[in-house]
Scaffold this motif. Structure first.
Motif, PDB file in Angstrom:
ATOM      1  N   LYS A  54       0.822  -1.214   0.000  1.00  0.00           N
ATOM      2  CA  LYS A  54       0.000   0.000   0.000  1.00  0.00           C
ATOM      3  C   LYS A  54       0.851   1.256   0.000  1.00  0.00           C
ATOM      4  O   LYS A  54       0.478   2.269  -0.570  1.00  0.00           O
ATOM      5  N   HIS A  55       1.974   1.214   0.678  1.00  0.00           N
ATOM      6  CA  HIS A  55       2.812   2.400   0.823  1.00  0.00           C
ATOM      7  C   HIS A  55       4.218   2.099   0.319  1.00  0.00           C
ATOM      8  O   HIS A  55       4.714   0.987   0.472  1.00  0.00           O
ATOM      9  N   LEU A  56       4.846   3.110  -0.260  1.00  0.00           N
ATOM     10  CA  LEU A  56       6.217   2.966  -0.720  1.00  0.00           C
ATOM     11  C   LEU A  56       7.176   3.213   0.433  1.00  0.00           C
ATOM     12  O   LEU A  56       6.860   3.905   1.402  1.00  0.00           O
ATOM     13  N   ALA A  57       8.364   2.695   0.317  1.00  0.00           N
ATOM     14  CA  ALA A  57       9.399   2.909   1.326  1.00  0.00           C
ATOM     15  C   ALA A  57       9.866   4.368   1.278  1.00  0.00           C
ATOM     16  O   ALA A  57       9.800   5.023   0.236  1.00  0.00           O
ATOM     17  N   LEU A  58      10.349   4.858   2.412  1.00  0.00           N
ATOM     18  CA  LEU A  58      10.825   6.245   2.467  1.00  0.00           C
ATOM     19  C   LEU A  58      12.010   6.479   1.539  1.00  0.00           C
ATOM     20  O   LEU A  58      12.202   7.592   1.051  1.00  0.00           O
ATOM     21  N   SER A  59      12.789   5.443   1.283  1.00  0.00           N
ATOM     22  CA  SER A  59      13.923   5.598   0.373  1.00  0.00           C
ATOM     23  C   SER A  59      13.458   5.851  -1.063  1.00  0.00           C
ATOM     24  O   SER A  59      14.223   6.324  -1.892  1.00  0.00           O
ATOM     25  N   VAL A  61      10.147   7.408  -1.511  1.00  0.00           N
ATOM     26  CA  VAL A  61       9.272   8.577  -1.398  1.00  0.00           C
ATOM     27  C   VAL A  61      10.061   9.883  -1.382  1.00  0.00           C
ATOM     28  O   VAL A  61       9.686  10.845  -2.064  1.00  0.00           O
ATOM     29  N   TRP A  62      11.147   9.937  -0.628  1.00  0.00           N
ATOM     30  CA  TRP A  62      11.901  11.199  -0.528  1.00  0.00           C
ATOM     31  C   TRP A  62      12.484  11.660  -1.857  1.00  0.00           C
ATOM     32  O   TRP A  62      12.333  12.827  -2.226  1.00  0.00           O
ATOM     33  N   PRO A  63      13.177  10.806  -2.616  1.00  0.00           N
ATOM     34  CA  PRO A  63      13.679  11.286  -3.916  1.00  0.00           C
ATOM     35  C   PRO A  63      12.563  11.722  -4.862  1.00  0.00           C
ATOM     36  O   PRO A  63      12.710  12.727  -5.565  1.00  0.00           O
ATOM     37  N   LEU A  64      11.450  10.995  -4.886  1.00  0.00           N
ATOM     38  CA  LEU A  64      10.330  11.403  -5.738  1.00  0.00           C
ATOM     39  C   LEU A  64       9.762  12.749  -5.303  1.00  0.00           C
ATOM     40  O   LEU A  64       9.423  13.596  -6.141  1.00  0.00           O
ATOM     41  N   THR A  65       9.671  12.950  -4.006  1.00  0.00           N
ATOM     42  CA  THR A  65       9.165  14.227  -3.492  1.00  0.00           C
ATOM     43  C   THR A  65      10.078  15.378  -3.893  1.00  0.00           C
ATOM     44  O   THR A  65       9.608  16.428  -4.331  1.00  0.00           O
ATOM     45  N   VAL A  66      11.371  15.175  -3.769  1.00  0.00           N
ATOM     46  CA  VAL A  66      12.330  16.221  -4.141  1.00  0.00           C
ATOM     47  C   VAL A  66      12.224  16.527  -5.637  1.00  0.00           C
ATOM     48  O   VAL A  66      12.200  17.697  -6.048  1.00  0.00           O
TER      49      VAL A  66
END
Length: 122
Positions: A54-59, A61-66
């Protein structure tokens, strides 16, 4: 050992690999259809197996967010700059530049409203 062979036969039948004639002629396919999904599998486990977590890993999520923030900020700044330059300079009031102004405004609308719609309509 026989259980593992039956399980792989069932998976092959479900994938359409039971025999060259197709799964419709295979008795293993009929047996596999009766046992899939396994009785002890929960709906959440089945969905996770088929659709992923359901959720992606923070490793991830953060690059995609940036990346998305950089695209958003540069898009807004660049399109606002194009609009300001075309409006303030009388020599820029040509048909081509009006077209570019229109594209910059529509790009701004997409940047500002598109993410809102994507976030709230899904």
């Amino acid at each position: 050992m026989e259980a593992a062979a039956n399980a792989s036969l069932e998976l092959a039948a479900l994938a359409g690999l039971a025999d060259a004639a197709g799964p419709w002629n295979s008795s293993a396919a009929a047996d596999a259809a009766d046992t899939w999904p396994p009785a002890n599998m929960t709906l959440e486990h089945y969905l996770e197996m088929m659709r992923g977590p359901k959720h992606l890993a923070l490793s991830v999520v953060w690059p995609l967010t940036v990346i998305y923030v950089v695209i958003f900020v540069t898009g807004v700044i660049g399109n606002v700059a194009v609009c300001v330059v075309i409006v303030r300079n009388a020599s820029m009031h040509t048909a081509t530049n009006y077209y570019l102004f229109s594209l910059a405004v529509s790009d701004l609308a997409l940047l500002l409203l598109g993410e809102y719609a994507a976030a709230h309509l899904n």
